[in-house]
Scaffold this motif. Structure first.
Motif, mmCIF file in Angstrom:
data_model
loop_
_atom_site.group_PDB
_atom_site.id
_atom_site.type_symbol
_atom_site.label_atom_id
_atom_site.label_comp_id
_atom_site.label_asym_id
_atom_site.label_seq_id
_atom_site.Cartn_x
_atom_site.Cartn_y
_atom_site.Cartn_z
ATOM 1 N N UNK A 88 0.828 -1.308 -0.091
ATOM 2 C CA UNK A 88 0.045 0.160 -0.070
ATOM 3 C C UNK A 88 0.901 1.284 0.046
ATOM 4 N N UNK A 89 1.546 1.241 0.759
ATOM 5 C CA UNK A 89 2.766 2.240 0.985
ATOM 6 C C UNK A 89 3.511 2.759 -0.416
ATOM 7 N N UNK A 90 4.012 1.666 -0.827
ATOM 8 C CA UNK A 90 4.767 1.731 -2.209
ATOM 9 C C UNK A 90 4.080 2.311 -3.561
ATOM 10 N N UNK A 91 2.774 1.794 -3.174
ATOM 11 C CA UNK A 91 1.766 2.098 -4.541
ATOM 12 C C UNK A 91 1.390 3.599 -4.240
ATOM 13 N N UNK A 92 1.348 3.914 -3.242
ATOM 14 C CA UNK A 92 0.922 5.455 -2.935
ATOM 15 C C UNK A 92 1.910 6.440 -2.807
ATOM 16 N N UNK A 93 3.005 6.088 -2.841
ATOM 17 C CA UNK A 93 4.426 6.709 -2.483
ATOM 18 C C UNK A 93 4.549 7.863 -3.423
ATOM 19 N N UNK A 94 4.272 7.862 -4.890
ATOM 20 C CA UNK A 94 4.214 9.052 -5.321
ATOM 21 C C UNK A 94 3.313 9.857 -5.204
ATOM 22 N N UNK A 95 2.120 9.768 -4.830
ATOM 23 C CA UNK A 95 0.925 10.777 -4.854
ATOM 24 C C UNK A 95 0.832 11.171 -3.503
ATOM 25 N N UNK A 96 1.166 10.533 -2.313
ATOM 26 C CA UNK A 96 0.837 10.672 -1.103
ATOM 27 C C UNK A 96 1.824 10.620 -0.159
ATOM 28 N N UNK A 97 1.994 11.592 0.980
ATOM 29 C CA UNK A 97 2.809 11.406 2.097
ATOM 30 C C UNK A 97 1.738 10.428 3.222
ATOM 31 N N UNK A 98 2.218 9.696 3.826
ATOM 32 C CA UNK A 98 1.647 9.121 5.200
ATOM 33 C C UNK A 98 2.378 9.297 6.343
ATOM 34 N N UNK A 99 1.440 10.046 7.041
ATOM 35 C CA UNK A 99 2.005 10.653 8.462
ATOM 36 C C UNK A 99 1.275 9.883 9.551
ATOM 37 N N UNK A 100 1.703 9.944 10.638
ATOM 38 C CA UNK A 100 1.075 9.582 11.984
ATOM 39 C C UNK A 100 0.818 10.456 12.907
ATOM 40 N N UNK A 101 -0.298 10.736 13.508
ATOM 41 C CA UNK A 101 -0.707 11.460 14.514
ATOM 42 C C UNK A 101 0.133 11.539 15.646
ATOM 43 N N UNK A 102 0.572 12.539 15.926
ATOM 44 C CA UNK A 102 1.614 12.511 17.149
ATOM 45 C C UNK A 102 1.023 11.892 18.459
ATOM 46 N N UNK A 103 -0.250 12.208 18.732
ATOM 47 C CA UNK A 103 -1.046 11.783 19.843
ATOM 48 C C UNK A 103 -1.561 10.426 19.922
ATOM 49 N N UNK A 104 -2.449 9.975 18.769
ATOM 50 C CA UNK A 104 -2.997 8.614 18.894
ATOM 51 C C UNK A 104 -2.449 7.892 17.666
ATOM 52 N N UNK A 105 -1.383 8.292 16.979
ATOM 53 C CA UNK A 105 -0.663 7.286 16.028
ATOM 54 C C UNK A 105 -1.679 6.987 14.915
ATOM 55 N N UNK A 106 -2.872 7.587 14.667
ATOM 56 C CA UNK A 106 -3.481 7.211 13.481
ATOM 57 C C UNK A 106 -2.819 7.527 12.133
ATOM 58 N N UNK A 107 -2.690 6.776 11.238
ATOM 59 C CA UNK A 107 -2.079 7.154 9.784
ATOM 60 C C UNK A 107 -2.831 8.020 8.955
ATOM 61 N N UNK A 108 -2.246 9.086 8.711
ATOM 62 C CA UNK A 108 -3.070 9.905 7.955
ATOM 63 C C UNK A 108 -2.407 10.218 6.302
ATOM 64 N N UNK A 109 -3.170 10.108 5.404
ATOM 65 C CA UNK A 109 -2.791 10.463 3.873
ATOM 66 C C UNK A 109 -2.911 11.630 3.658
#
Length: 132
Positions: A88-109
Motif C-alpha cells: 500500500x505504501x509503495x503504491x501510494x508513494x508517488x502521490x501521497x505522504x503518510x504521516x502518523x498523528x503524534x497523539x493517537x498514532x493514526x495514519x493519515x494520507x
C-alpha cells in the motif's frame, strides 16, 4: 475439455492459500535441488510438497481442508498484513505522504506538493504541521 474438468472438480475442495504456498514452495525446492551436492533430498521434499498440495486440491473432505487453511492463515496473518501495508505504501508513494498523528498514532494520507500544511487528525482532532 473445460466441461470435463469442471465435472471432475465438482465436489472437490480446489485451490486455497495453503495449497498455493505448497505448490510454490515445491517448485522453488525443485529448482534449487540442482544446485546442491545432496540435491536429491530437496528433490524428494519438493515432490512430497507437490503431491500433498494436489491431494488437498482434489480432496472431497472440505471441513478438514478448510481447517488446515484456517490454521495456515492464522499463523501467517502477521506477515501477510505487513506485506500488504508495504504494498500500500509503495503504491501510494508517488502521490501521497503518510504521516502518523503524534497523539493517537493514526495514519493519515496527505497529498504531495501542497507545501507546508496544517493537518487535523480525523480520529482525535489533534492539529499538527507537516511538509506536503
Amino acid at each position: 475439455m473445460k466441461d470435463k474438468f469442471m465435472r471432475f472438480m465438482y465436489g472437490r475442495y480446489g485451490v486455497d492459500s495453503f495449497s498455493k504456498f505448497l505448490v510454490i514452495a515445491g517448485i522453488i525446492l525443485l529448482a534449487l535441488s540442482g544446485f546442491f551436492e545432496y540435491g536429491w533430498i530437496l528433490y524428494l521434499l519438493s515432490l512430497v510438497l507437490l503431491a500433498y498440495s494436489y491431494f488437498r486440491i482434489f480432496s472431497k473432505n472440505h471441513s478438514r481442508r478448510y481447517a488446515e487453511n484456517q490454521t495456515w492463515l492464522k499463523y501467517t496473518s502477521r506477515f501477510r498484513r505487513a506485506f500488504g501495508n508495504l504494498r500500500y505504501r509503495v503504491r501510494h508513494m508517488k502521490s501521497y505522504h503518510i504521516y502518523k498523528c503524534p497523539s493517537c498514532s493514526q495514519k493519515i494520507r496527505i497529498p504531495r506538493g501542497k507545501g507546508r500544511i496544517e493537518i487535523r487528525c480525523p480520529k482525535c482532532g489533534t492539529k499538527f504541521i507537516k511538509n506536503s
